[in-house]
Structure formats: C-alpha cells, structure tokens
Design a protein around this motif. Structure first.
Motif, PDB file in Angstrom:
ATOM      1  N   SER A   1     139.376 -68.150  21.681  1.00  0.00           N
ATOM      2  CA  SER A   1     137.995 -68.174  21.206  1.00  0.00           C
ATOM      3  C   SER A   1     137.026 -68.497  22.337  1.00  0.00           C
ATOM      4  O   SER A   1     135.947 -67.901  22.428  1.00  0.00           O
ATOM      5  CB  SER A   1     137.832 -69.159  20.042  1.00  0.00           C
ATOM      6  OG  SER A   1     138.092 -70.473  20.448  1.00  0.00           O
ATOM      7  N   VAL A   2     137.420 -69.396  23.219  1.00  0.00           N
ATOM      8  CA  VAL A   2     136.583 -69.697  24.383  1.00  0.00           C
ATOM      9  C   VAL A   2     136.474 -68.453  25.262  1.00  0.00           C
ATOM     10  O   VAL A   2     135.389 -68.107  25.742  1.00  0.00           O
ATOM     11  CB  VAL A   2     137.145 -70.898  25.172  1.00  0.00           C
ATOM     12  CG1 VAL A   2     136.437 -71.071  26.510  1.00  0.00           C
ATOM     13  CG2 VAL A   2     137.040 -72.174  24.345  1.00  0.00           C
ATOM     14  N   GLY A   3     137.596 -67.759  25.449  1.00  0.00           N
ATOM     15  CA  GLY A   3     137.576 -66.515  26.216  1.00  0.00           C
ATOM     16  C   GLY A   3     136.704 -65.460  25.567  1.00  0.00           C
ATOM     17  O   GLY A   3     135.979 -64.726  26.254  1.00  0.00           O
ATOM     18  N   SER A   4     136.742 -65.380  24.254  1.00  0.00           N
ATOM     19  CA  SER A   4     135.907 -64.425  23.521  1.00  0.00           C
ATOM     20  C   SER A   4     134.430 -64.725  23.732  1.00  0.00           C
ATOM     21  O   SER A   4     133.618 -63.822  23.934  1.00  0.00           O
ATOM     22  CB  SER A   4     136.251 -64.482  22.031  1.00  0.00           C
ATOM     23  OG  SER A   4     135.337 -63.753  21.275  1.00  0.00           O
ATOM     24  N   THR A   5     134.086 -65.993  23.709  1.00  0.00           N
ATOM     25  CA  THR A   5     132.700 -66.392  23.932  1.00  0.00           C
ATOM     26  C   THR A   5     132.265 -66.000  25.341  1.00  0.00           C
ATOM     27  O   THR A   5     131.158 -65.480  25.546  1.00  0.00           O
ATOM     28  CB  THR A   5     132.514 -67.909  23.724  1.00  0.00           C
ATOM     29  OG1 THR A   5     132.907 -68.229  22.394  1.00  0.00           O
ATOM     30  CG2 THR A   5     131.071 -68.334  23.947  1.00  0.00           C
TER      31      THR A   5
END
Length: 174
Positions: free
Chosen positions: A164-168
């Motif tokens: 999710s951090v990577g997606s952000t």
C-alpha cells in the motif's frame, strides 16, 4: 468477518448509532461490506485453501517456500482486489466521484490505515487472517508452530502495508 465488523463498529465513535438511525447510511455500509468485504475475504481464503490443498497433494516438500508464496499471493490478491473493486465502484456506484484514477489513488492510503484498523479495509484485512492461520498452522509442526504461524500472519499484514505504501508512491494521493 462478523466479529471484526462488530469490533470496528464498536471502536468507531458514533458509527453504530448512525447506522441504527440512518437507513441510507446503513444501506451504503452494507453495500460496501457485501460488494467489497465478503467477496474479498472469500476470494483470498479460497485461493489460500486451494493452494494449501494442492501443496498437500504434492507432498510435504518445502513448507517454507509454500508459506512465503502464500503470504505474497494473499497480499497481492488483497491489494489487486481492492483495485478491481474500487474501479468497479467508481463505474457502478459513482464512488470516488466516478473517477477511476481517484479510485486507484486512494488504495494506498486506505490500506495504510487498514493496518491500524481505521477503516473497513482493516476489517477485511484482519478477517482474512483466520483462514491463513489455519493453513499455516497445519503446515508447521513442533513446539514453535504457533509462534511461526503468528509470524506468517503478521507477515501477510506487513506485506499488504508495504504494497500500500508502494501504491501511494506509484500513484500518488488523490
């Protein structure tokens, strides 16, 4: 999923009262749980149980490799299903202002907060754990099986959070 849903409602100030008093809010809440949550938890557990069954039929082999693959596949599926469902919600229900890009951009921040049980995605994330727990515990043996099982469950939550951090970072914030 029901116990986690009750905990979430109990931890969210005013949510329970709003759902009881406001029929439209209850309908939207239930639509989210039915179209997103139940389908997501079912799909993740189905894939996990299918993979576990396949692994068991193949023979014991390398349990560690299977466990790592399972954690990664459950995590990727969790994030991918959010993307699919959010985009479909933008199209079908005009969620996110009907904007597909905005739907994709909120996945990262939403799942980052899921780790802390701050939204319904947290309910879905933690509702997927009992199925994973059963599979992991069945594969692991010995005195440390419970500790290792809890570790792999924590790894699932951690990998979802990293994704999710990577997606952000990749898609930006809305």
């Amino acid at each position: 999923m029901f116990p986690f849903l009750l905990i979430y409602i109990g931890l969210s100030p005013g949510l329970g009262a709003m759902l009881i008093a406001n029929e439209a809010a209850l309908a939207r809440f239930m639509r989210q749980v039915l179209t997103n949550g139940i389908m997501m938890v079912f799909a993740i557990n189905y894939v996990g149980f299918f993979a576990f069954s396949h692994f068991q039929r193949q023979g014991k082999g390398n349990s560690l490799r299977h466990l790592l693959a399972d954690v990664l596949s459950r995590s990727l599926l969790f994030v991918a299903l959010h993307a699919i469902i959010y985009v479909m919600s933008a199209d079908l229900f005009a969620s996110f202002g009907g904007n597909r890009k905005a739907a994709l951009q909120v996945i990262g921040p939403t799942l980052e907060r899921a780790f802390f049980f701050k939204n319904l995605s947290g309910v879905y994330l933690y509702s997927a754990l009992p199925g994973a727990f059963v599979c992991y515990l069945a594969l692991l043996q010995g005195r440390r099986a419970l500790v290792a099982t809890l570790g792999f469950c924590a790894a699932f939550v951690f990998v979802v959070t990293l994704l999710s951090v990577g997606s952000t970072q990749l898609l930006g914030r809305p």
